[in-house]
Motif scaffolding. Structure first.
Motif, short mmCIF file in Angstrom:
data_model
loop_
_atom_site.label_atom_id
_atom_site.label_comp_id
_atom_site.label_asym_id
_atom_site.label_seq_id
_atom_site.Cartn_x
_atom_site.Cartn_y
_atom_site.Cartn_z
N MET A 1 0.86 -1.20 0.00
CA MET A 1 0.00 0.00 0.00
C MET A 1 0.89 1.24 0.00
SD MET A 1 -2.94 1.14 2.73
CE MET A 1 -3.90 -0.34 2.37
N ALA A 2 0.60 2.17 -0.92
CA ALA A 2 1.42 3.37 -1.04
C ALA A 2 1.20 4.28 0.17
CB ALA A 2 1.06 4.12 -2.33
N ALA A 22 -8.30 4.41 -12.94
CA ALA A 22 -8.44 3.64 -11.70
C ALA A 22 -7.58 4.29 -10.62
CB ALA A 22 -8.01 2.20 -11.92
N VAL A 23 -8.19 5.19 -9.85
CA VAL A 23 -7.45 5.96 -8.86
C VAL A 23 -7.60 5.32 -7.49
CG1 VAL A 23 -7.15 8.23 -7.82
CG2 VAL A 23 -7.89 8.03 -10.20
N ASP A 24 -6.49 5.18 -6.79
CA ASP A 24 -6.50 4.70 -5.42
C ASP A 24 -7.19 5.76 -4.54
OD1 ASP A 24 -5.92 3.91 -2.81
OD2 ASP A 24 -3.89 3.23 -3.31
N LEU A 25 -8.23 5.37 -3.83
CA LEU A 25 -8.95 6.33 -3.00
C LEU A 25 -8.08 6.91 -1.90
CD1 LEU A 25 -12.55 4.81 -2.64
CD2 LEU A 25 -11.72 6.54 -4.25
N ASP A 26 -7.06 6.17 -1.48
CA ASP A 26 -6.14 6.72 -0.49
C ASP A 26 -5.35 7.90 -1.07
OD1 ASP A 26 -6.87 5.08 1.59
OD2 ASP A 26 -5.38 3.54 1.11
N VAL A 233 -16.18 13.74 -3.58
CA VAL A 233 -15.21 13.30 -4.59
C VAL A 233 -14.87 11.83 -4.41
CG1 VAL A 233 -13.12 13.94 -3.34
CG2 VAL A 233 -13.14 14.00 -5.85
N LEU A 234 -14.90 11.32 -3.20
CA LEU A 234 -14.62 9.89 -2.99
C LEU A 234 -15.71 9.04 -3.63
CD1 LEU A 234 -13.38 9.99 0.71
CD2 LEU A 234 -11.98 9.65 -1.34
N GLU A 235 -16.95 9.48 -3.55
CA GLU A 235 -18.04 8.74 -4.21
C GLU A 235 -17.91 8.84 -5.72
OE1 GLU A 235 -21.86 9.90 -2.87
OE2 GLU A 235 -21.52 9.22 -0.80
N VAL A 236 -17.47 9.99 -6.22
CA VAL A 236 -17.26 10.14 -7.66
C VAL A 236 -16.29 9.09 -8.16
CG1 VAL A 236 -16.27 11.64 -9.44
CG2 VAL A 236 -17.82 12.60 -7.73
N TYR A 237 -15.18 8.93 -7.45
CA TYR A 237 -14.19 7.95 -7.88
C TYR A 237 -14.64 6.53 -7.59
CZ TYR A 237 -10.65 11.34 -9.18
OH TYR A 237 -9.96 12.34 -9.83
N ASP A 238 -15.39 6.33 -6.55
CA ASP A 238 -15.84 5.00 -6.20
C ASP A 238 -16.79 4.45 -7.27
OD1 ASP A 238 -15.78 2.80 -4.43
OD2 ASP A 238 -17.76 3.34 -3.68
N ARG A 239 -17.58 5.36 -7.88
CA ARG A 239 -18.52 4.88 -8.90
C ARG A 239 -17.90 4.79 -10.27
NH1 ARG A 239 -21.03 10.34 -8.31
NH2 ARG A 239 -20.54 11.51 -10.18
#
Length: 239
Positions: A1-2, A22-26, A233-239
């Protein structure tokens, strides 16, 4: 994990530039914590856009999108004029599609002056102007206190009717009427409906966009799911 928290602002930006879709949410979480340090570079990435010499598979093509999403997450005021310029650029049409809903949801009323300027800009290309209308509809749906202000602007585009409820003789066709009519239908504005129906009867509505008069009426009275959205923004990337 980065370990993104240990990266410098330049390191985080480099990680975003290599993230592709595919962006890591972290990584996004770490960027959310570094607004002040990242904002100047994100504004530049949004303004500059991609280098057309990059290979098709180069992940940096997505950096402008990541920059826009992060600036929306920050609700960064300095990004609004940049968005205004970017969204007017026909060479960056993809940005209109990415931000039609997320930008107005994130900024709300703060985006209205920029969107009105784009909608009213006769030098802007049509898709930019009509997308600005769609964004204003989102603001009006999510912020009821702004609804009448936005409706008034849309209504002002339509021709006034004669006393008998018809269009004045010699009314000239305007390309935006169809899109204004669609925006007003999205907002179920009954006050302007007689003007829209008059435009239909004068064959001044593009039925390829709106359908025929009955289809317009069906759409107008269709139930809408207008649950308020919140930009996460986390939901944006999650979807």
């Amino acid at each position: 994990m980065a370990d993104y928290d240990s990266l410098s602002a330049d390191g985080l930006l480099a990680a975003l530039a290599q993230a592709d879709r595919a962006v890591d949410l972290d990584l996004i979480r770490a960027c959310l914590e570094r607004r002040e340090a990242l904002t100047p570079a994100l504004l530049k990435a949004l303004e500059d856009g991609p280098d057309l010499d990059w290979e098709d598979e180069d992940p940096r093509w997505f950096l402008e999108i990541h920059a826009g999403f992060m600036l929306c997450a920050y609700r960064e005021p300095a990004a609004l004029p940049v968005f205004g310029r970017v969204l007017r650029n026909p060479g960056r049409e993809n940005m209109l599609e990415w931000f039609t809903f997320d930008l107005p949801t994130a900024y709300g009323p703060a985006a209205i002056p920029m969107l009105l300027a784009m909608m009213n800009d006769e030098d802007a290309y049509s898709y930019a102007r009509t997308t600005a209308m769609a964004m204003l509809v989102v603001v009006a749906q999510e912020r009821p206190e702004e609804r009448e202000r936005i409706l008034a602007v849309f209504r002002s585009f339509l021709p006034a009717l004669a006393e008998d409820g018809t269009l004045p003789p010699g009314t000239q066709d305007e390309e935006l009427w169809t899109w204004i009519a669609l925006s007003l239908a999205d907002l179920k504005d009954e006050e302007s409906q007689p003007q829209v129906l008059a435009l239909y009867r004068a064959d001044l509505i593009d039925e390829m966009v709106m359908g025929n008069e009955q289809q317009y009426l069906d759409y107008f009275y269709q139930e809408r799911d207008e649950q308020p959205r919140d930009y996460d923004v986390l939901e944006v990337y999650d979807r």
